[in-house]
Motif scaffolding. Structure first.
Motif, PDB file in Angstrom:
ATOM      1  N   ALA D 102       0.833  -1.208   0.000  1.00  0.00           N
ATOM      2  CA  ALA D 102       0.000   0.000   0.000  1.00  0.00           C
ATOM      3  C   ALA D 102       0.869   1.260   0.000  1.00  0.00           C
ATOM      4  O   ALA D 102       0.598   2.219  -0.726  1.00  0.00           O
ATOM      5  CB  ALA D 102      -0.934  -0.009   1.210  1.00  0.00           C
ATOM      6  N   GLU D 103       1.919   1.255   0.792  1.00  0.00           N
ATOM      7  CA  GLU D 103       2.783   2.444   0.834  1.00  0.00           C
ATOM      8  C   GLU D 103       3.575   2.601  -0.463  1.00  0.00           C
ATOM      9  O   GLU D 103       3.794   3.729  -0.933  1.00  0.00           O
ATOM     10  CB  GLU D 103       3.715   2.386   2.049  1.00  0.00           C
ATOM     11  CG  GLU D 103       2.930   2.507   3.354  1.00  0.00           C
ATOM     12  CD  GLU D 103       3.806   2.672   4.589  1.00  0.00           C
ATOM     13  OE1 GLU D 103       5.009   2.988   4.440  1.00  0.00           O
ATOM     14  OE2 GLU D 103       3.294   2.483   5.705  1.00  0.00           O
ATOM     15  N   LEU D 104       3.997   1.487  -1.032  1.00  0.00           N
ATOM     16  CA  LEU D 104       4.681   1.539  -2.326  1.00  0.00           C
ATOM     17  C   LEU D 104       3.777   2.230  -3.350  1.00  0.00           C
ATOM     18  O   LEU D 104       4.206   3.137  -4.083  1.00  0.00           O
ATOM     19  CB  LEU D 104       5.012   0.116  -2.798  1.00  0.00           C
ATOM     20  CG  LEU D 104       5.498  -0.039  -4.234  1.00  0.00           C
ATOM     21  CD1 LEU D 104       6.828   0.676  -4.461  1.00  0.00           C
ATOM     22  CD2 LEU D 104       5.640  -1.531  -4.595  1.00  0.00           C
ATOM     23  N   LEU D 105       2.516   1.811  -3.404  1.00  0.00           N
ATOM     24  CA  LEU D 105       1.582   2.401  -4.367  1.00  0.00           C
ATOM     25  C   LEU D 105       1.343   3.884  -4.094  1.00  0.00           C
ATOM     26  O   LEU D 105       1.251   4.694  -5.031  1.00  0.00           O
ATOM     27  CB  LEU D 105       0.245   1.648  -4.350  1.00  0.00           C
ATOM     28  CG  LEU D 105       0.118   0.556  -5.401  1.00  0.00           C
ATOM     29  CD1 LEU D 105       1.230  -0.472  -5.315  1.00  0.00           C
ATOM     30  CD2 LEU D 105      -1.237  -0.117  -5.314  1.00  0.00           C
ATOM     31  N   ALA D 106       1.253   4.237  -2.832  1.00  0.00           N
ATOM     32  CA  ALA D 106       1.018   5.644  -2.493  1.00  0.00           C
ATOM     33  C   ALA D 106       2.204   6.508  -2.932  1.00  0.00           C
ATOM     34  O   ALA D 106       2.017   7.630  -3.421  1.00  0.00           O
ATOM     35  CB  ALA D 106       0.759   5.789  -0.990  1.00  0.00           C
ATOM     36  N   VAL D 107       3.413   5.994  -2.778  1.00  0.00           N
ATOM     37  CA  VAL D 107       4.587   6.773  -3.206  1.00  0.00           C
ATOM     38  C   VAL D 107       4.631   6.878  -4.732  1.00  0.00           C
ATOM     39  O   VAL D 107       4.878   7.954  -5.293  1.00  0.00           O
ATOM     40  CB  VAL D 107       5.903   6.159  -2.677  1.00  0.00           C
ATOM     41  CG1 VAL D 107       7.109   6.942  -3.208  1.00  0.00           C
ATOM     42  CG2 VAL D 107       5.918   6.154  -1.157  1.00  0.00           C
TER      43      VAL D 107
END
Lengths: 131, 131, 131, 131, 131, 131
Positions: D102-107
């Motif tokens: 999820a954090e990868l996608l947000a970045v």
């Protein structure tokens, strides 16, 4: 400006300098262009890139000028300013005439245009294009 | 699926059908591929694209196979699925051998790699690349 | 040159200046970089972008340096000159060593290369990659 | 469909089969994924790509999971469907949790957004980002 | 610097000069911008591009300003520096206000962000989007 | 297939389900499209994206249909299959006629073409485009 300093022969470590020397010898020039001086911060990457480039661009089923035209086409499409300049210059050095340059640009522009249309239309691939 | 229906000869208007006929005549085939059937919703765009394609891809300073290889290179770099399939097929029809295909791919991959490196390093263009 | 003038604190409206002040406070610096001064023509977009950036880049399941490396990778791949410079600098400020930078570049280049190959080959996705 | 047939072990030539064997041995699996079977039409390119991938993705200053996240970020930004699937799966296999995903996608999304803004605004690079 | 010299009226051949004259007449200005002066090395490509541009950008189902905003959006997304500048200027000349510019940028940024998310997630197209 | 399972209302957590409900209410439909069901694995990202989308696409200096056309242009240029489909459908729902669709495509194709030419030629930006 680059994101790393360009390394002179003096600042480069011996492994990088050996690649610089090989570039000069193979290209019969005393000039090492900025790409290699920037890559020299990572001597193994520098060496791997230079080695691979020579293999890929050597004469084969396609001649070196055709390979260089393809290289320009990819570089333009990726929007790489440095590569567009360096490979356009390389193509000229390998014999690209102004007429060939003009046709190269016309094909690149035509492809860019029909690529956009095919994507906008989401055209399904024809069965007969299958191998 | 496409974002518009692919038009059969029956569904296309006369101006689009005339382009379909010209495609069949020039290519000596009875097949009109999906790209043109999707474009047929806009007959003037269809006609303009077909006309321009013939001019750009005709023999000139570069031969038609070389132009087709350049077309593939741009299509791959733009990530166009349809165009990658259709122009790989077209290149084969114009004489691209498996060895030429392999070298084409190797050059595209090499360029993609050095494009990324030059951009990541923001290498300044060498004075000598200037015309 | 930018497509809009960069706004100084004096020229910016109060809502934009408040964001500038928050940037200075959070980053413990008196410097506001050009990106924010260009965005300041649209104070709500400026505020929304700055707010979201802080949330996204905060420590979480991934640490801030890893997030910054990912940011550089996207910026390079998009060919964004400004972002490549600013996020390379940010990664260094967060602890990216020259060795890490070199490996980041090698991964970006490797991915660019295999992305191009997979697209050129139109490789179908393996069933087992499905979730 | 691919632009070339995927080669089984039987159809591949010995040099390609040796790479398949090495992939199975190093990854401790009996599965060779489609990318390698498509590349097998050019055994030297197959071998060069596999060799280089192992070097680049090995543990170093960055750990293998971080490298895999960077690989996903580049693949997504290049719009490579196959690579997005295969490297997302590889990242999971190396320990990427749903929270990390999820954090990868947000970045990635944040970077895509600010890249577009910086390009639209043509923001000049700040002096202080220079090395 | 360009990859070819920009041609003055004196250096351009008559066919190119005729296009320059037409640009000046249609735009009611004595200025011919650099894009056309670079393209002038290939008079047929210059003429074809100028002719097509006038047709495509003429008032129709979409008004010229809306077309110009779309042109900016594509140029930004392709990362074309020259085109971003020239078409932002053209949009202003056709009536784009600062508020419209701000909203244009917000939409471009939003699309860049959700494009990245949809690609990262490889979201399958909903049946109901089919025509 | 997506890189994550699409979440049904039952499988989604309450924060995500609240966004689904808001989508249904605001759009006056009982349908929640796949993009949101994929994003629902990260409820804060889902909520942030949905909130921002509403703000950005609301009527303002540009009307919602024009914004949707711009969204399509960006999505096509980024090669996003899902977004090209979903925003083409959204543009139709907001009143895009076949004639407007045809002109949208013609502008996208024209821009793709001149972007490629400007990049290949590395045309320097004219002084007069500066603000």
């Amino acid at each position: 400006m680059a994101t790393v300093p360009l390394l002179t022969d003096e600042a480069a470590d011996p492994a990088a300098r050996a690649v610089f020397d090989d570039i000069r010898a193979k290209r019969q020039t005393d000039y090492v262009n900025n790409f290699w001086r920037a890559l020299a911060h990572d001597p193994p990457l520098l060496a791997a890139t230079w080695d691979r480039l020579q293999q890929v661009m050597a004469p084969g089923a396609l001649d070196p000028l055709v390979k260089e035209l393809i290289y320009v086409a990819v570089s333009v499409t990726n929007g790489c300013e440095y590569c567009t300049h360096s490979h356009t210059a390389a193509a000229r050095a390998k014999g690209m005439t102004p007429a060939m340059h003009a046709e190269l640009l016309a094909v690149i522009a035509m492809a860019a245009q029909t690529n956009a249309l095919a994507t906008a239309l989401q055209v399904p691939t024809d069965e007969r294009f299958q191998t």
